[in-house]
Motif scaffolding. Structure first.
Motif, PDB file in Angstrom:
ATOM      1  N   ILE B 153      33.046  31.815  40.726  1.00 25.10           N
ATOM      2  CA  ILE B 153      34.462  31.249  41.233  1.00 25.10           C
ATOM      3  C   ILE B 153      34.382  31.471  42.736  1.00 25.10           C
ATOM      4  CG2 ILE B 153      35.882  31.573  39.280  1.00 25.10           C
ATOM      5  CD1 ILE B 153      36.704  34.123  40.519  1.00 25.10           C
ATOM      6  N   CYS B 308      45.039  38.789  39.568  1.00 28.64           N
ATOM      7  CA  CYS B 308      43.814  38.196  40.221  1.00 28.64           C
ATOM      8  C   CYS B 308      43.799  37.493  41.345  1.00 28.64           C
ATOM      9  CB  CYS B 308      42.867  37.585  38.873  1.00 28.64           C
ATOM     10  SG  CYS B 308      41.289  36.857  39.562  1.00 28.64           S
ATOM     11  N   ILE B 309      43.187  37.537  41.964  1.00 27.87           N
ATOM     12  CA  ILE B 309      43.140  36.705  43.508  1.00 27.87           C
ATOM     13  C   ILE B 309      41.555  36.043  43.523  1.00 27.87           C
ATOM     14  CG2 ILE B 309      44.549  37.972  44.882  1.00 27.87           C
ATOM     15  CD1 ILE B 309      42.220  39.363  46.312  1.00 27.87           C
ATOM     16  N   ARG B 310      40.838  35.884  42.406  1.00 29.84           N
ATOM     17  CA  ARG B 310      39.874  35.168  42.378  1.00 29.84           C
ATOM     18  C   ARG B 310      38.674  35.642  43.474  1.00 29.84           C
ATOM     19  NH1 ARG B 310      42.344  34.347  38.338  1.00 29.84           N
ATOM     20  NH2 ARG B 310      43.374  32.174  37.602  1.00 29.84           N
ATOM     21  N   CYS B 311      38.577  36.817  43.624  1.00 26.46           N
ATOM     22  CA  CYS B 311      37.376  37.004  44.686  1.00 26.46           C
ATOM     23  C   CYS B 311      36.104  36.944  44.040  1.00 26.46           C
ATOM     24  CB  CYS B 311      37.804  38.315  45.177  1.00 26.46           C
ATOM     25  SG  CYS B 311      37.506  39.831  43.983  1.00 26.46           S
ATOM     26  N   GLY B 312      35.874  37.067  42.688  1.00 24.86           N
ATOM     27  CA  GLY B 312      34.831  37.149  42.132  1.00 24.86           C
ATOM     28  C   GLY B 312      33.850  38.507  42.104  1.00 24.86           C
ATOM     29  N   ALA B 313      34.431  39.503  42.927  1.00 24.17           N
ATOM     30  CA  ALA B 313      33.596  40.953  42.811  1.00 24.17           C
ATOM     31  C   ALA B 313      33.435  41.368  41.391  1.00 24.17           C
ATOM     32  CB  ALA B 313      34.583  41.784  43.606  1.00 24.17           C
ATOM     33  N   CYS B 314      34.238  41.169  40.493  1.00 27.35           N
ATOM     34  CA  CYS B 314      34.063  41.623  39.294  1.00 27.35           C
ATOM     35  C   CYS B 314      32.809  40.931  38.601  1.00 27.35           C
ATOM     36  CB  CYS B 314      35.106  41.585  38.214  1.00 27.35           C
ATOM     37  SG  CYS B 314      35.844  40.088  38.240  1.00 27.35           S
ATOM     38  N   ILE B 337      36.554  38.689  34.633  1.00 28.37           N
ATOM     39  CA  ILE B 337      37.812  38.093  34.695  1.00 28.37           C
ATOM     40  C   ILE B 337      37.921  37.019  33.636  1.00 28.37           C
ATOM     41  CG2 ILE B 337      37.141  36.496  36.500  1.00 28.37           C
ATOM     42  CD1 ILE B 337      40.623  37.920  35.761  1.00 28.37           C
ATOM     43  N   CYS B 367      37.522  45.736  41.257  1.00 29.28           N
ATOM     44  CA  CYS B 367      38.880  44.841  41.443  1.00 29.28           C
ATOM     45  C   CYS B 367      39.564  45.164  42.471  1.00 29.28           C
ATOM     46  CB  CYS B 367      39.528  44.583  40.111  1.00 29.28           C
ATOM     47  SG  CYS B 367      40.805  43.630  40.444  1.00 29.28           S
ATOM     48  N   PRO B 368      39.938  44.334  43.568  1.00 20.69           N
ATOM     49  CA  PRO B 368      40.583  44.849  44.680  1.00 20.69           C
ATOM     50  C   PRO B 368      42.091  44.677  44.404  1.00 20.69           C
ATOM     51  CG  PRO B 368      39.936  42.320  44.800  1.00 20.69           C
ATOM     52  CD  PRO B 368      39.333  43.155  43.880  1.00 20.69           C
ATOM     53  N   VAL B 369      42.616  44.290  43.205  1.00 21.76           N
ATOM     54  CA  VAL B 369      43.998  44.480  42.768  1.00 21.76           C
ATOM     55  C   VAL B 369      44.116  45.288  41.646  1.00 21.76           C
ATOM     56  CG1 VAL B 369      44.720  42.295  44.003  1.00 21.76           C
ATOM     57  CG2 VAL B 369      43.843  42.130  41.647  1.00 21.76           C
ATOM     58  N   ILE B 371      42.885  45.459  38.758  1.00 22.03           N
ATOM     59  CA  ILE B 371      43.268  44.826  37.236  1.00 22.03           C
ATOM     60  C   ILE B 371      42.233  45.885  36.292  1.00 22.03           C
ATOM     61  CG2 ILE B 371      42.762  43.056  35.663  1.00 22.03           C
ATOM     62  CD1 ILE B 371      43.168  41.089  38.019  1.00 22.03           C
ATOM     63  N   ILE B 373      40.612  45.684  33.846  1.00 22.31           N
ATOM     64  CA  ILE B 373      39.730  44.590  33.112  1.00 22.31           C
ATOM     65  C   ILE B 373      39.049  45.176  31.867  1.00 22.31           C
ATOM     66  CG2 ILE B 373      38.068  42.719  33.516  1.00 22.31           C
ATOM     67  CD1 ILE B 373      38.000  43.117  36.347  1.00 22.31           C
TER      68      ILE B 373
HETATM   69  S1  SF4 Z   1      37.697  41.523  41.160  1.00 25.33           S
HETATM   70 FE1  SF4 Z   1      39.843  41.466  40.299  1.00 25.33          FE
HETATM   71  S2  SF4 Z   1      40.600  40.072  41.882  1.00 25.33           S
HETATM   72 FE2  SF4 Z   1      38.477  39.650  41.969  1.00 25.33          FE
HETATM   73  S3  SF4 Z   1      38.090  38.064  40.274  1.00 25.33           S
HETATM   74 FE3  SF4 Z   1      37.664  40.016  39.482  1.00 25.33          FE
HETATM   75  S4  SF4 Z   1      39.514  40.277  38.662  1.00 25.33           S
HETATM   76 FE4  SF4 Z   1      40.038  38.808  39.861  1.00 25.33          FE
END
Ligand code: SF4
Lengths: 247, 471
Positions: B153, B308-314, B337, B367-369, B371, B373
């Motif tokens: 993403i 999710c803020i779509r950072c892609g860290a996960c 995600i 995950c910065p928020v 979740i 997961i």
């Molecule tokens: S790390 Fe968290 S916020 Fe970032 S894409 Fe994955 S689920 Fe979304």
């Protein structure tokens, strides 16, 4: 303090030395240890697959076997994680909650409850790569996960460092998953094997002679990978090292 | 959808691994490098864990009051001169876009990456109606030219090597196939795209955050193409998922600090552009889109995936994703995600995705928020098992294992039988021979001569008085 000894099925059948070391080690600290003879499995393989229906009976049997103990200790991070965090296929009676709350992985039990300060009987003059399983790190909090900011700690390393002669080697990806993951290792074989080989190479790059872990299941996978690839690395459960055998 | 359309993610992953010795190691290495940079950037912020907690709480608060914040956003955006549309699903979203383009007689659009538009299948929809759609971000453009969806993403073409891109560009825009220099390739693409910016009748963007208090929205990019797309053509169309809302401008700071550090380990994105109403002489159209989000909001175990803020860290941290490539997931969203979002669109099609995880939990921790997961992945497995989406062989296997583990005597005899075999195999743990690819990459462990239990019975018998139990 009465301790119920929980020996997961694969340790019972494939790695009895890890079970023996665990029992002897706990007894060295003066604990009364009992192995309930009717135990089989905690239900994790089925629960891991999402199959609540078939994990329920195994979970009930686990609770029946261990409900009367002050503590339940098992030399297996992922099984203990299942009991603590995910044993929920059966109604959560006070008994079930007691068992879930009092079940400990061996390292955290020695570190947090027994507060072991020395292992004078143990001696291990080798370079050791440490594999804390994901369940132990991110599920049970045995070490600070590398993703989390804060003061690092590592309970397994702290115990191992008390063993005379033992040298822990650093690793490039200290808490990267080895790819065992229970049923994952068969349902997603290619990825699982690829993760395993990368893990084994990480030990090799740092000249480890032994790989030591509180989770024998991860070691079973890594050992299988190493042998197939013709890599000479030896694998031991942390209980064997802390107890000074049997090897 | 039927079983035939099920995404076999494990098989796709195996194919990605098997193709050569280059792609998977590169993919793993590049994404791990992103993870390492993220760690370093996070370490510079002493209050990192507090920021994560705050971000999580703000998102949960917003999601549980979403109706009010959406209306507040709408009325403020209208006050600022934007036109606001509501779309229940992908079809309505695309129809709105089409209507706007038709009304303005627009036949070419330039777009900047938006996962929501991807989710809606917007590009194919517009192209079928004769609209020329050009992706302006480099990675997206690469994927568009190769007729592939994004595989990540934030870094849509991260699964491709420079050689792959050189070959692709040679084929599609006429560059030198032997020149793999990234600067050369980027420059060639820039030349190719510039003309299209000028010809486009509309610029399309997504949004990273939408602010209820002001009716404005924020787009975070590194190449700045969203800004050109929004500034050059006369019409700007923004597709915004309803979960993108934040209550106030002051909340933004927390998310801006987390987003780019989590994504790429940089302090902030190169461009953090705020859009508050149409620019002079231009038009701004905002399409607030649901497309399954309100349904997800009503799912007790899965609603927090909307944070999710779509950072892609996960994805970067996921050892399974790093070795599979994103396309293996066969869905708009890949990685951890993706595993928890995709089944909300189609349970049957994505029923294997929750099994494409070792449940290591690294995604949850990164995950910065915040979740959960990994827990949601396990929860999805329960859904898939209960609804019988699993292959029959696996259902039977775990049923059999359940029976064995339920009865200690059966378990003992199973152990004895297994030990009697030439080799003891780990499928004993799973109790099924259908599932036994263990031996292809791993040597089988050896059965011990004596089980722990047998040893214990002897040991207790000769050593002490605790042996009051009988088998
Ligand atoms: S790390 Fe968290 S916020 Fe970032 S894409 Fe994955 S689920 Fe979304």
């Amino acid at each position: 303090m009465r301790v119920g000894l929980f020996i997961p099925c694969y340790i019972d059948a494939i790695y009895p030395e890890a079970g023996i070391a665990t029992l002897e080690l706990l007894e060295r600290f003066g604990l009364e240890v009992v192995y309930p003879l009717n135990q089989t499995c905690c239900g994790q393989p089925m629960a891991n697959e999402g199959d609540q229906q078939h994990s329920a009976a195994a979970e009930q049997l686990f609770v029946d076997n261990f409900r009367e103990f002050d503590y339940i200790v098992g030399p297996a991070g992922s099984c203990v994680k299942h009991v603590k965090l995910h044993l929920d296929a059966i109604p959560q009676s006070p008994e079930v909650l007691h068992v879930r709350e009092r079940t400990y992985e061996l390292v955290e039990f020695l570190h947090d409850i027994v507060k072991a300060a020395a292992f004078p009987w143990a001696y291990f003059r080798y370079k050791v790569g440490l594999h804390n399983s994901c369940s132990s790190i991110r599920g049970l909090g045995i070490a600070l996960p590398s993703e989390t900011m804060g003061t690092p700690f590592n309970k397994t390393a702290r115990l191992l460092q008390m063993v005379e002669g033992l040298e822990l080697v650093p690793m490039d990806r200290p808490d990267e998953c080895c790819g065992f993951g229970g049923t994952f290792c068969v349902t997603d074989e290619a990825v699982s094997a690829s993760m395993g080989i990368d893990k084994v190479h990480d030990y090799m790059r740092h000249d480890a002679e032994f790989v030591v872990s509180p989770d024998m299941s991860c070691l079973m996978h890594q050992q299988g990978i190493a042998r197939k690839a013709g890599i000479h690395l030896k694998f031991l459960h942390v209980a064997q090292v802390l107890n000074g055998g049997p090897f | 959808m039927g079983d035939d359309k099920k995404v076999d993610v494990a098989a796709h992953a195996a194919a990605f691994l098997a193709q050569d010795d280059v792609h998977e190691p590169m993919h793993d290495k590049n994404l791990w490098a992103a993870r390492m940079k993220r760690d370093a950037a996070a370490r510079e912020v002493p209050e990192w864990e507090t920021l994560r907690e705050l971000a999580s709480q703000i998102k949960e608060h917003t999601l549980t009051h979403l109706y009010d914040y959406l209306l507040e956003f709408e009325s403020n955006a209208i006050k600022r001169g934007a036109k606001v549309y509501w779309a229940r699903d992908a079809a309505e979203h695309n129809q709105h876009v089409w209507n706007i383009l038709q009304e303005k007689n627009i036949s070419a659009v330039i777009k900047s990456k938006s996962m929501l538009q991807e989710e809606c299948g917007m590009t194919a929809f517009l192209e079928n109606r004769g609209i020329t759609v050009t992706e302006s971000d480099l990675g997206e453009r690469i994927q568009q030219l190769d007729d592939q969806p994004p595989s990540h993403i934030v870094m849509p073409a991260i699964h491709k090597t420079a050689e792959d891109v050189a070959q692709l560009f040679a084929r599609t825009i006429g560059t030198d196939p032997r020149n793999t220099d990234p600067h050369y390739l980027t420059e060639a693409m820039r030349d190719n795209a510039r003309r299209r910016f000028l010809e486009a009748g509309a610029g399309m963007t997504g949004a990273n955050f939408a602010i209820a208090e002001t009716g404005s929205f924020v787009v975070c990019t590194n190449e700045g193409n969203a800004d050109i797309g929004a500034a050059v053509p006369p019409v700007h169309i923004a597709s915004i998922g309803i979960e993108k809302l934040l209550p106030k401008v002051k909340d933004l700071g927390i998310f801006i600090r987390l987003l780019s550090r989590s994504a790429l380990g940089t302090l902030a994105t190169q461009y953090t552009s705020h859009f508050s109403g149409p620019r002079k002489g231009g038009e701004l159209h905002i399409i607030l889109t649901d497309n399954g989000r309100s349904k997800r909001l009503g799912m007790p175990d899965f609603w927090t995936s909307l944070k999710c803020i779509r950072c892609g860290a996960c994805m970067n941290t996921c050892p399974v994703y790093r070795r599979s490539g994103g396309l293996a997931y066969g869905a708009t969203y890949s990685g951890p995600i993706g595993i928890i979002l995709d089944p909300t669109f189609d349970e049957s099609r994505y029923s294997e995705l929750p099994y494409h995880s070792s449940l290591c939990g690294s995604c949850t921790a990164v995950c910065p928020v915040k979740i959960n997961i990994s827990d949601q992945i396990l929860q999805w497995r329960k859904v898939m098992a209960a609804k019988k989406y699993l292959p029959v062989s696996r259902r039977l296997a775990f049923g059999a294992a359940g029976k064995i583990f339920e009865h200690p005597q059966l378990f003992r005899s199973a152990e004895t039988m297994a030990s009697g075999a030439i080799r003891f195999t780990p499928d004993f743990l799973l109790y099924n021979r259908v599932l036994n690819p263990w031996g292809r990459h791993r040597e089988l462990p050896h059965f011990a001569g004596q089980t722990f239990r047998e040893w214990y019975l002897q040991y207790r018998a000769k050593n002490n008085e605790h042996g009051e139990q009988r088998p």
